[in-house]
Design an enzyme around this catalytic site. Structure first.
Site, PDB file in Angstrom:
ATOM      1  N   SER A  31       0.816  -1.211   0.000  1.00 40.39           N
ATOM      2  CA  SER A  31       0.000   0.000   0.000  1.00 40.39           C
ATOM      3  C   SER A  31       0.853   1.265   0.000  1.00 40.39           C
ATOM      4  CB  SER A  31      -0.912   0.005   1.229  1.00 40.39           C
ATOM      5  OG  SER A  31      -1.588   1.234   1.348  1.00 40.39           O
ATOM      6  N   THR A  83      -9.900  -1.422   4.431  1.00 40.61           N
ATOM      7  CA  THR A  83     -10.037  -1.896   3.067  1.00 40.61           C
ATOM      8  C   THR A  83     -10.481  -3.352   3.061  1.00 40.61           C
ATOM      9  OG1 THR A  83      -8.943  -1.966   0.896  1.00 40.61           O
ATOM     10  CG2 THR A  83      -7.595  -2.568   2.805  1.00 40.61           C
ATOM     11  N   LYS A  87     -14.762  -3.524   4.931  1.00 43.49           N
ATOM     12  CA  LYS A  87     -15.489  -2.265   4.832  1.00 43.49           C
ATOM     13  C   LYS A  87     -16.935  -2.365   5.301  1.00 43.49           C
ATOM     14  CE  LYS A  87     -12.659  -0.207   1.206  1.00 43.49           C
ATOM     15  NZ  LYS A  87     -12.629   0.444  -0.124  1.00 43.49           N
ATOM     16  N   ALA A 151     -16.255  -1.603  -1.483  1.00 48.93           N
ATOM     17  CA  ALA A 151     -15.741  -0.687  -2.505  1.00 48.93           C
ATOM     18  C   ALA A 151     -16.742  -0.546  -3.645  1.00 48.93           C
ATOM     19  CB  ALA A 151     -14.403  -1.182  -3.029  1.00 48.93           C
TER      20      ALA A 151
END
Length: 301
Positions: A31, A83, A87, A151
């Site tokens: 990340s 993430t 979520k 997402a």
């Protein structure tokens, strides 16, 4: 309504040292979030330590989510990003949601304040602003979205609200998850603007563009979320994945001449808003974009 940008003193205390923040998820060791957040903090005269709490890398089970949240809150984190795959799973563990997070049913940013946990979703604006800039002028009559998780909920709302897609067809490997998102979107935007795609190949043939909101294509989950022969040169193709930036889906799309968008725009956009939530400071969007680019160049070098 919760304040999206509380003062720094309200969260970590003035003159009490560094700000602690982090990212919870799986397969996140690559990340860019730590680099973006820490560089922006340094530019603003603030010391931040942003930690990657990778459940896969650390050998934690999904059921450890509550324990991990308890731990980071106890040691004084200002907040954490969230993430895949947490979520939606994190929702029952929070005290209050922003209106946007409540409407979407997913959280990607948590702030710890006054002993409570406040959930936000900065994915919608992050994706929406990046998409509007990168894909301006493309046909938006009918779009196929792959993935209906946390997402996917955010990108779907962005596509229907900020971007103005005429009709959004959604699909997911979990039919119940797709059905839940379909009901949510239809209630907000109208049943005529959203449908469930039972056959992704057929839906792709009717679509102007394709959005991948699944984890397929990440370093941890390599592969294609849809067969390569579903792509046509007329399609535009958008990703939310940013490690790697060049997924197999984007590589196949570019080989056909499709216009594409990497996950960089969403990654930077959501980080800008999350930084403000964590610190109470106004971040420099271009500076955080440049930090992301510098990190990618260093990795390639």
């Amino acid at each position: 309504m919760i304040d999206p940008t509380p003062s720094l003193s309200a969260m970590v205390g003035v003159g009490k040292g560094k700000v602690l923040a982090g990212l919870l998820g799986r397969g996140i060791v690559e990340s860019r979030s730590p680099f973006m957040h820490e560089c922006e903090a340094q530019a603003q005269g603030l010391r931040m330590v942003y930690s990657l709490l990778d459940f896969s890398d650390r050998g934690w089970a999904d059921d450890d989510l509550a324990r991990v949240l308890d731990s980071v809150q106890l040691v004084g984190f200002a907040g954490v990003n969230v993430t895949f795959p947490f979520k939606q799973a994190v929702l029952p563990l929070l005290d209050e949601l922003s209106p946007q997070a409540a409407a979407i049913g997913a959280v990607n940013t948590i702030a710890f304040r006054d002993g409570k946990r406040f959930g936000y979703n900065t994915d919608v604006t992050g994706f929406g602003h990046a998409f509007a800039h990168k894909m301006a002028g493309e046909a938006m009559g009918r779009v196929l979205q792959l993935g209906c998780g946390g997402a996917g909920s955010a990108t779907a709302h962005a596509l229907l609200s900020m971007i103005g897609v005429g009709h959004l067809a959604i699909t997911d490997t979990d039919p119940a998850r797709a059905q839940a998102l379909h009901h949510q979107l239809a209630a907000v935007y109208g049943a005529d603007r959203v449908s469930m795609a039972e056959d992704a190949m057929q839906a792709a043939a009717q679509a102007d563009g394709i959005v991948n909101a699944t984890p397929i294509g990440m370093a941890k989950f390599p592969g294609m979320p849809i067969a390569a022969d579903a792509l046509q040169p007329r399609h535009w193709v958008s990703e939310i994945i940013y490690f790697p930036l060049e997924t197999a889906l984007l590589q196949s799309a570019r080989a056909l001449g499709c216009r594409t968008m990497t996950g960089r725009g969403m990654a930077v956009g959501q980080a800008v808003d999350a930084f403000a939530i964590f610190t109470g400071l106004t971040p420099d969007r271009q500076r955080m974009w440049d930090s992301f680019a510098r990190f990618a160049e260093a990795q390639q070098g």
